[in-house]
Design an enzyme around this catalytic site. Structure first.
Site, PDB file in Angstrom:
ATOM      1  N   SER A  51       0.807  -1.218   0.000  1.00 49.68           N
ATOM      2  CA  SER A  51       0.000   0.000   0.000  1.00 49.68           C
ATOM      3  C   SER A  51       0.845   1.275   0.000  1.00 49.68           C
ATOM      4  CB  SER A  51      -0.957   0.003   1.195  1.00 49.68           C
ATOM      5  OG  SER A  51      -0.248   0.271   2.381  1.00 49.68           O
TER       6      SER A  51
ATOM      7  N   LYS B 296      -0.766   5.008   6.876  1.00 52.46           N
ATOM      8  CA  LYS B 296      -1.451   5.878   5.913  1.00 52.46           C
ATOM      9  C   LYS B 296      -0.879   7.282   6.002  1.00 52.46           C
ATOM     10  CE  LYS B 296      -4.766   2.864   4.946  1.00 52.46           C
ATOM     11  NZ  LYS B 296      -4.790   2.196   3.641  1.00 52.46           N
TER      12      LYS B 296
END
Lengths: 419, 152
Positions: free
Chosen positions: B63, B100
């Site tokens: 990711s 993130k």
């Protein structure tokens, strides 16, 4: 003013820091050998899981309520405790570490600034920096600070701070606390005091201190004074001197033979020797002991122990294991059901003590080189990656830890996974 | 391009500590360098600001590939830092740790972005069960093992 900083449900909270799936889920922690419940999260307490509930009943409740149970992971709890105590010292200069999850702190001087704001900021930072929620109670004495902490936990949980800084607050706190919740008052004294019509901390604070000393103990006398706001138990800021380092654990199953016990003993010795080296110390002696199950009424009982002196004070694991096994040979007798073996390093002193023995040839430099390399390999690759032959590989004796979580902070292979 | 913010160090194999004194024979002439030796450089000093609140984690999945963080990399996380706009943060979402990029924007609100087009941004509203666990400060990558994958 004295404060006490207490971690909320410390063991369960440590498990939660590294496992977000445990949030808002009931969590319980088992004792060594997974024999009983020793810690619970708030949710588990609310389900009525008491500390004394037998394991078969616990197993039933686990299925019923989807409770998460863990074996006690003292490697993790110990490291988290160390971190929290380091953080505490960035906010408070004088700290007494009272237990694995409690520290007394000196709040002297804080009354000259905004005491509450300072304590509240410290509490929030300790909580976010470590991930373990803490509560702080502050008052004139240790015993009152403990009461304040209890109020912070019960009534001001989201704030996490309570300060007894006025006579009204002190009286209210005393009146709302039963005597068995007062620091240092056990079950037996509670019963005796109850027969005399003393039920709350307030009742206790009113009794004559000299009467308490004459009829009970000087300890109770001190408690009475402390509840009145008279400081009797000061902070102990000087850490106690180098103590003996010991390790004793129960076997998962009873042992009768010499070999598995020797293996267990070698492992415990390796552990205490590692601890000794971490403290930069050497040991002058080693004591070992054996024990049968003293709760059994039918088994033959045997509790021998032996102390031996090292040729030279040392921290060298192979030498200590050798001494321990020689000792074990001397005290081991066939025909008993052994429940535990223990080892203690005695005469612990600084590694630079430099005591030598003129009758033994000793290559200290080589030992240091070898053991440092071994410690390094084991630190990086996990405990006992390099081990001494006596430590063995079977580990039938090992205590039961069937639901152990990872060593998230001390072992590279166990660090948290991030997606 | 976010990758401009990431510095990658190549760490050569070495002992982390240098001896403080080069000469051990006391009878001889002392090494002239003895007076000029300094303490060894430590990677801890570089990567860790607040040791008590610093934790390590290992990356799983792809990711963050567009900012050159790959599976197997070790992230250094400091829980004492206040998360700021554009920080790479570790957050707990649905019982798992996720890395993130935190975007705080007056118009678009709070968003959590991945560095991979196949991951949708997560928009945080009052109902989202999310909590920031810590802020990523350094990444440890094994470049020696990875250099074979480079197209150079």
């Amino acid at each position: 003013m004295i404060g006490i900083i207490d971690c909320n449900n410390f063991y369960a909270s440590c498990e939660r820091v590294f496992n977000p799936a445990l949030r808002d889920v009931p969590v319980i922690i088992y004792s060594n050998n997974d024999g009983a419940v020793i810690a619970r999260s708030e949710e588990a307490k609310a389900l009525g899981i008491g500390m004394a509930v037998p394991m078969f009943e616990v197993k039933r409740l686990i299925k019923l309520h989807n409770i998460q149970g863990f074996s006690s992971n003292y490697t993790l709890y110990g490291d988290m405790s160390k971190r929290i105590k380091t953080i505490i010292r960035t906010f408070f200069k004088n700290v007494e570490d009272y237990s694995i999850d409690e520290s007394f702190v000196d709040c002297k001087g804080l009354e000259y600034r905004n005491c509450f704001d300072y304590i509240k900021t410290a509490r929030d930072k300790i909580t976010t920096w470590s991930g373990v929620p803490v509560s702080i109670g502050v008052a004139e004495t240790k015993t009152l600070a403990k009461l304040a902490n209890r109020i912070a936990k019960k009534q001001y949980r989201s704030i996490g701070v309570y300060i007894i800084d006025s006579e009204e607050k002190r009286l209210a706190a005393l009146k709302s606390t039963a005597i068995n919740d007062v620091w240092g008052i056990g079950g037996r004294i509670t019963k005796r005091l109850n027969t005399k019509g003393i039920y709350t901390a307030y009742d206790l604070s009113l009794i004559d201190p000299d009467w308490a000393k004459a009829n009970f103990s000087v300890v109770l006398q001190r408690t009475v004074y402390e509840l009145r706001g008279v400081l009797c138990i000061p902070l102990e800021l000087i850490p106690p001197g180098k103590q003996n380092i010991a390790s004793q654990k129960s076997f998962g199953i009873y042992q009768t033979e010499f070999e598995p016990m020797a293996e267990a003993l070698a492992n415990y010795t390796a552990r205490v020797a590692e601890k000794l080296r971490r403290q930069h110390c050497v040991a002058g002696g080693i004591e070992i002991w054996l024990g049968t199950n003293n709760f059994s009424k039918t088994d033959k009982q045997y509790f021998p122990s032996i102390h031996t002196v090292c040729d030279v004070p040392t921290d060298y694991t192979p030498y200590l294991i050798k001494r321990a096994i020689i000792g074990l040979k001397k005290i081991y007798r066939k025909g008993y059901l052994y429940k535990r073996v223990g080892v203690m390093l005695t005469d612990v002193r600084n590694a630079n003590d430099g005591t030598l023995n003129m009758f033994s040839f000793h290559n200290r430099q080589k030992e240091i080189t070898v053991i440092r390399q071994i410690d390094r390999i084991n630190r990086l690759n996990g405990r006992d990656t390099v081990r001494f032959a006596q430590q063995g590989f079977t580990a039938d004796w090992r205590m039961k830890q069937e639901s152990l979580s990872g060593f998230f902070t001390t072992r590279l292979s166990d660090i948290i996974e991030i997606k | 391009m976010q990758s401009a913010n990431i510095k990658i160090f190549k760490v050569l194999k070495s002992n982390t500590e240098l001896p403080l004194f080069l000469s051990t024979i006391q009878a001889g002439f002392p090494s002239p360098a003895d007076d000029y030796l300094e303490d060894a450089i430590s990677l801890d000093d570089i990567c860790i600001n607040n040791a008590a609140s610093t934790f390590l984690g290992r990356v799983k999945g792809q990711s963050l590939k567009d900012i050159c963080i790959y599976e197997g990399d070790i992230v250094v996380i400091d829980k004492s830092l206040q998360p700021e706009h554009r920080d790479l943060v570790i957050c707990a979402i649905d019982g798992e740790f996720n890395a993130k990029m935190l975007h705080l924007d007056a118009l678009q609100g709070i968003r959590l972005l991945s560095a991979n087009p196949s991951f949708q941004p997560i928009i945080i509203n009052e109902l989202t069960d999310f909590r920031i666990w810590g802020v990523v400060t350094y990444i440890i990558q094994n470049i020696k093992n990875r250099s074979h994958d480079w197209h150079y």
